[in-house]
Design an enzyme around this catalytic site. Sequence first.
Site, PDB file in Angstrom:
ATOM      1  N   HIS A 142       0.881  -1.172   0.000  1.00  0.00           N
ATOM      2  CA  HIS A 142       0.000   0.000   0.000  1.00  0.00           C
ATOM      3  C   HIS A 142       0.920   1.224   0.000  1.00  0.00           C
ATOM      4  CE1 HIS A 142      -2.759   2.979   1.799  1.00  0.00           C
ATOM      5  NE2 HIS A 142      -3.758   2.172   1.467  1.00  0.00           N
ATOM      6  N   ASP A 219       3.057  -4.928   7.931  1.00  0.00           N
ATOM      7  CA  ASP A 219       1.842  -4.124   7.782  1.00  0.00           C
ATOM      8  C   ASP A 219       0.660  -5.093   7.874  1.00  0.00           C
ATOM      9  OD1 ASP A 219      -0.368  -2.748   6.963  1.00  0.00           O
ATOM     10  OD2 ASP A 219       0.506  -1.928   5.143  1.00  0.00           O
ATOM     11  N   GLN A 222      -4.606  -5.436   6.641  1.00  0.00           N
ATOM     12  CA  GLN A 222      -5.647  -6.312   6.085  1.00  0.00           C
ATOM     13  C   GLN A 222      -5.615  -7.691   6.717  1.00  0.00           C
ATOM     14  OE1 GLN A 222      -7.994  -5.240   4.134  1.00  0.00           O
ATOM     15  NE2 GLN A 222      -7.113  -3.248   3.659  1.00  0.00           N
ATOM     16  N   LYS A 245     -10.470  -0.939  10.142  1.00  0.00           N
ATOM     17  CA  LYS A 245     -10.577  -2.126   9.275  1.00  0.00           C
ATOM     18  C   LYS A 245     -11.025  -3.335  10.091  1.00  0.00           C
ATOM     19  CE  LYS A 245      -7.613  -0.211   5.988  1.00  0.00           C
ATOM     20  NZ  LYS A 245      -8.047   0.353   4.719  1.00  0.00           N
ATOM     21  N   CYS A 383      -4.727   2.443  -3.742  1.00  0.00           N
ATOM     22  CA  CYS A 383      -3.475   2.924  -3.127  1.00  0.00           C
ATOM     23  C   CYS A 383      -2.331   1.934  -3.352  1.00  0.00           C
ATOM     24  CB  CYS A 383      -3.645   3.218  -1.635  1.00  0.00           C
ATOM     25  SG  CYS A 383      -4.787   4.533  -1.292  1.00  0.00           S
TER      26      CYS A 383
HETATM   27  N1  PLP Z   1      -1.718  -0.830   4.632  1.00  0.00           N
HETATM   28  C1  PLP Z   1      -2.664  -1.536   4.019  1.00  0.00           C
HETATM   29  C2  PLP Z   1      -2.358  -2.925   3.547  1.00  0.00           C
HETATM   30  C3  PLP Z   1      -3.936  -1.004   3.827  1.00  0.00           C
HETATM   31  O1  PLP Z   1      -4.892  -1.720   3.238  1.00  0.00           O
HETATM   32  C4  PLP Z   1      -4.181   0.314   4.282  1.00  0.00           C
HETATM   33  C5  PLP Z   1      -5.492   0.929   4.022  1.00  0.00           C
HETATM   34  O2  PLP Z   1      -6.185   0.573   3.096  1.00  0.00           O
HETATM   35  C6  PLP Z   1      -3.157   1.005   4.915  1.00  0.00           C
HETATM   36  C7  PLP Z   1      -1.936   0.413   5.081  1.00  0.00           C
HETATM   37  C8  PLP Z   1      -3.385   2.383   5.461  1.00  0.00           C
HETATM   38  O3  PLP Z   1      -4.349   2.321   6.456  1.00  0.00           O
HETATM   39  P1  PLP Z   1      -4.955   3.652   7.111  1.00  0.00           P
HETATM   40  O4  PLP Z   1      -5.441   4.496   5.975  1.00  0.00           O
HETATM   41  O5  PLP Z   1      -6.047   3.151   7.983  1.00  0.00           O
HETATM   42  O6  PLP Z   1      -3.854   4.289   7.876  1.00  0.00           O
END
Ligand code: PLP
Length: 426
Positions: A142, A219, A222, A245, A383
Amino acid sequence: MSDNINTSIEPFAKKDGGLVALDVHAIRKDFPILQTKVYGKPLVYFDNAATSQKPKAVIDRIVHYYENENANIHRGIYHLSEMASEAYEGARNIVQKNINAASRGEIIFVRGATEGINLVASSWGRAHLHPGDEVLISGMEHHANIIPWQIICEEKGAVLKVIPVTADGELDLEAFQKLITEKTKFVSVVYVSNSIGTINSVKSIIEKAHAFRIPVLVDGCQAAPHIAIDVQELDCDFLVFSGHKIFAPTGIGVLYGKEKYLEAMPPYQTGGDMIQAVSFVKTTFKEIPYKFEAGTPDISGAIGLGTAMEYISGIGRTMIHDYEQKLLSYATEKIRQIEGLKIIGTAREKIPVISFTVAGAHPLDIGTLLDFEGIAIRTGNHCTQPLLAGFGVSATCRASLAFYNTIEEIDFFAESLDKVIKKIRS
Ligand code: PLP
């Protein structure tokens, strides 16, 4: 529809030999928004990877907090402030227990995964990266796990390296093995892809990185809603995820870090509540986790997050996983039969996230027309522009499911998808 897909929600086998079923219709009653209608049609919410819906238990807990406990934390010596502090710190204990962190000091409340990664890239990176060092991420990240590393690498003269992604949407672990060298100083990798649903073998990545004494950030944004995470078992050095999430409010998230790393890292932000003593000459900081929680945090968000995690545990992680895998195979088989539809990301291990393109139909048009049927899916690059570029596309449609979705919803989705594609092509 394929013959070998079982459309009924059958009882799952329990370890003790008994049978237990996830009662999705009972679960749906816990989520008020799932009873709403869109354009007069029942809402079919398939955008769970963007954000999840909230159970009444979480909503009620937040209302209870504001009606009965609202005060600033850690500072007041009066009853309300003590109650608020207790609830906030209680939420930290719940998170610690849920991800099996060794100590509560290792749980830092942040705004979300994005802030957690920025904190580590900035604080750890500034203290430890030098010209010529390498940071390794993957081609499946992401943007939140790309840009903070890009910026700190630029600042420190370090180099950002990328683990390639295979045509199936898996990480190329042989290439990873070759990329990791004495120059590698940090690995930051996504557990589960938000874009294509791949579950990565993060445990083996961590083991290989640790053989070179390289710390690894996972990370878990998900992964957290779909997979039980045990940070000690994984042995990751950092983990981030976002509350919204995993059925908790927006604006709250978690950074887990091993004590030895957090203690050696400078604060990311400074201000109230994170200090021991301040003078115009010198300031000393509190111990972890408070050193990293400057200013008034999202108190009700943290409390809501604790409730959401307890709610998930109450249903049972195994049951959620088994049910979601059924949804994934059923939905995959169902939409695969639509002419011209191509699934992007066909990894062996996936969460119920299906990205696809359709010949002769733009994702945006598909998403817009599905909305008129009450179906919410995501269209765009999710993203993950570099990942999609690797697949030769700039946008996909993405259906991302949660344990409150049903087989009936998938049937309606597939039927509507077929209908809107024909309409666009006509
Ligand atoms: N990492 C992953 C894999 C994501 O799916 C997301 C959000 O879609 C993020 C990071 C960023 O999350 P946030 O916008 O809640 O900080």
